[in-house]
Enzyme design. Structure first.
Site, PDB file in Angstrom:
ATOM      1  CG  ASP A 283     -46.333 -12.755  86.119  1.00 46.54           C
ATOM      2  OD1 ASP A 283     -45.188 -13.209  85.947  1.00 46.54           O
ATOM      3  OD2 ASP A 283     -46.681 -12.145  87.147  1.00 46.54           O
ATOM      4  CD  GLU A 334     -43.724 -16.732  86.380  1.00 48.48           C
ATOM      5  OE1 GLU A 334     -42.685 -16.606  87.046  1.00 48.48           O
ATOM      6  OE2 GLU A 334     -44.734 -16.043  86.579  1.00 48.48           O
TER       7      GLU A 334
END
Length: 686
Positions: A283, A334
């Site tokens: 993330d 991401e």
């Protein structure tokens, strides 16, 4: 590190170890000693900063913490950074848990998985927040065993992988797991570590891969966590301009420290090896790449740039370690900027990830789909621009949780028009998403057109399946998923232009685009015609590469999907030998309103048609050849007449010649006599 069941000097007990290089003293505390650690002081092994203790006073399930007297003289009760299990929030103590030996039954799955390249296989991910897929009436969570229902559901729906939003231990439900405390602990919300192993084992039994989310970019600042663990900036940067993540109220890992690198790299291998997971998604990678990513002040690196050199090196090392130790992993970034070579190998200067979320595609596509169809022709580039960079990275197309929260509305509610048009637009979005190059990710609930935004503290709106249009949307997504899995052209060559042909990108006036996806077999392809307006088009020409019979294999406007049924079901679309869209042949089709039709060459019918054409040519040739055959027969008869007895033929020929000769003599005499008479007549007249 952490707690482990051991035998020491003939006694069975538990060993505890923790790293705290600047601590003055550490005590092991818990219910077992009434939280008074004076009897359980830990030793600083060889002044290394690693503190240890062996005790027989704790057993499986007992809770404990470390009472850390920091370098600043302040005592802080800390959870075990290496603990594998913890109390259910709001309690924060770690729990003794012996991982022991687990009886895995996924050998066959792993063997089959490791034989295939992930890049040529279908990857269709169902993103899940376990706490809100379903929720019990009293607000309790479903445990891992009860969530087997979700695994069966994903198998039936045609997904290949499940991506779980963070299941590492975290204190605040509102963070969805992204503000982690226990990087080695499965959250106690859904069960213990062995129950999670059984969950993964069940997923593998069903042929489903498991991908976990990790936030290696930051950690929360709760007092029982990693923040100021030994009274100093132990896990975070010492420089406050780099240590603080002001936007999220968290702290950044100091990934320049070897010990912090070891903590995080060991962590990722732990999840792969201990829990047999198939992949991870990292993330907020962008926040690790840029020094100025966060709000507030920042200072340049030693070269005067904005790049976080320690962060870049850590990400490269992370991927190198994973690929060196794990077979066929999936490692996803991401990354929301245009950082180059995210999925290129580290030896060529890349970051080394397997895949990157295509955030540009997601933003442009949703922006386009939110527009009224009448205005879409003025923004045609939003739906075509992504093809300019579609193969610059290995992409996953995300329609994730981030797009259906914080006032962004559900995917259904983003669509313009009345209710019918909203559903038609959403089906069209899913068709475009499926034909576009890149692996797929869809957030839970979107498959049946959840009406409300996602709410982390409530279950999905499963009651909507009692309504026709929602139930039919689920059926549509299921059929689309299975089409994606079954058709090699939709996934085999995702990362190269060899697998893609933009048949017609330029029809902005009608807001129609025509795409073709190809597999390694040049005659195995799917053509999709997508109409982003509510108009129906008849006799619409589409260029095709081969002569033959084409058929519609899926139409988003089919009445079984709540469409208006402008389909070509069971129709045979026979190509015409006329160039169109730079293709040698073309077919004529009906284009559905706010819909997509998927067309494929029917090889069997094409072979049949070819045989019929050959047979027809044979018949035509026979008809043309018949007079020639009659002449041949006549000649054969004549030759037989001529070929009679030679002597008879000669005799006949002599007789014929004699008759002709006598006749000629008689005629000659008549002419002479006539001439004589005429001469006498003229003399007399004179």
């Amino acid at each position: 590190m952490g707690n482990h069941k051991v035998n020491y000097n003939g006694e069975e007990g538990i060993s505890f170890m923790v790293w705290a290089p600047n601590a003055q003293e550490i005590q092991l505390v818990g219910d077992f000693n009434d939280w008074d650690g004076s009897s359980h002081k830990m030793d600083n092994l060889y002044d290394s900063g690693i503190w240890s203790i062996f005790t027989t006073d704790l057993s499986q399930g007992d809770i404990y913490k470390y009472n850390v007297v920091g370098c600043d003289g302040v005592s802080r009760l800390k959870s075990d950074p290496y603990g594998t299990f913890a109390e259910l929030r709001p309690e924060t103590a770690s729990k003794v848990f012996d991982l022991g030996e687990f009886d895995w039954n996924d050998e066959k799955y792993l063997e089959q998985k490791n034989k295939k390249s992930v890049f040529e296989q279908p990857i269709n991910i169902y993103e899940v927040h376990l706490g809100s897929w379903k929720r019990k009436w009293d607000g309790d969570f479903f445990n891992y065993e009860e969530l087997y229902e979700m695994l069966e559901y994903c198998k039936d729906m045609g997904y290949t992988h499940i991506e779980l939003m963070p299941i590492t231990e975290y204190p605040l439900d509102m963070s969805w797991g992204y503000q982690t405390i226990g990087y080695y602990a499965t959250t106690s919300r859904y069960g213990n570590p062995n129950e999670f192993k059984a969950f993964v084992d069940k997923a593998h039994e069903l042929g489903l891969g498991i991908i976990l989310d990790f936030a290696y970019s930051h950690f929360c600042k709760d007092v029982h966590g990693l923040y100021r663990f030994d009274g100093s900036a132990q896990y975070e940067y010492a420089n406050p301009l780099k240590a603080e993540n002001l936007g999220w109220g968290t702290a950044h890992f100091d990934v320049g420290k070897p010990e912090v690198n070891s903590f995080l790299l060991s962590n990722v291998l732990y999840w792969f090896k201990e829990y047999h997971i198939d992949g991870i998604r990292v993330d907020a990678v962008s926040s690790m790449l840029y020094l100025d990513y966060d709000i507030g002040d920042w200072e340049p690196n030693q070269y005067g740039g904005r790049e976080n050199i320690e962060g870049i090196n850590f990400l490269r090392r992370l991927n190198e370690v994973i690929y060196a130790n794990i077979k066929n992993p999936i490692v996803v970034a991401e990354e929301s900027t245009a950082w180059p070579m995210v999925t290129s190998p580290t030896y060529s200067g890349g970051l080394g990830f397997s895949y990157k979320w295509n955030m540009g595609w997601m933003n442009d596509t949703l922006k386009y789909m939110e527009k009224d169809p009448i205005y879409r022709k003025y923004h045609h580039d939003l739906i075509t621009f992504s093809f300019m960079y579609a193969f610059s990275e290995n992409f996953i197309l995300p329609l994730s949780h981030d797009e259906v929260v914080h006032g962004k509305k559900s995917l259904l509610d983003k669509m313009p028009g009345d209710e019918w048009q909203k559903f038609a637009n959403l089906r069209l979005l899913y068709a475009y998403y499926m034909i576009h190059p890149g692996k797929k990710l869809l957030f839970m609930g979107c498959e049946f057109a959840q009406g409300l935004e996602w709410r982390y503290s409530y279950g999905l709106e499963w009651e909507l399946l009692e309504i026709e249009q929602h139930s039919k949307m689920k059926d549509y997504v299921k059929d689309l998923n299975h089409l994606y899995k079954d058709e090699k052209s939709l996934h085999q060559l995702d990362n190269t232009y060899k697998g893609f042909d933009f048949v017609d990108p330029n029809n902005k006036d009608q807001s129609i685009i025509t795409l073709m996806r190809l597999s390694k077999d040049p005659k195995d392809f799917v053509i999709a015609i997508l109409n982003f307006t509510p108009n129906v088009y008849y006799d619409y020409k589409v260029g095709v590469p081969y002569e033959g019979v084409y058929e519609e294999i899926l139409n988003s406007d089919n009445e079984k999907y709540y469409g208006s049924n402008q389909t070509m079901e069971n129709a045979e679309l026979i190509s015409k030998d006329e160039k169109w869209h730079n293709k040698q042949y073309h077919i004529t089709i009906k284009v559905p309103p706010l819909g997509a039709t998927f067309i494929k060459l029917n090889k069997e019918k094409t072979k049949k048609l070819e045989k019929e054409k050959v047979a027809q040519k044979d018949v035509e040739n026979t008809i043309i050849d018949e007079p020639i055959k009659e002449t041949t027969v006549k000649k054969e008869v004549d030759s037989k007449v001529v070929g009679k007895n030679v002597e008879e033929s000669k005799k006949d020929l002599n007789i014929a010649s004699t008759k002709q000769s006598s006749k000629a003599t008689v005629n000659s005499k008549k002419i002479k006599n006539k001439k004589k008479k005429n001469i006498k007549k003229r003399v007399k007249n004179r």
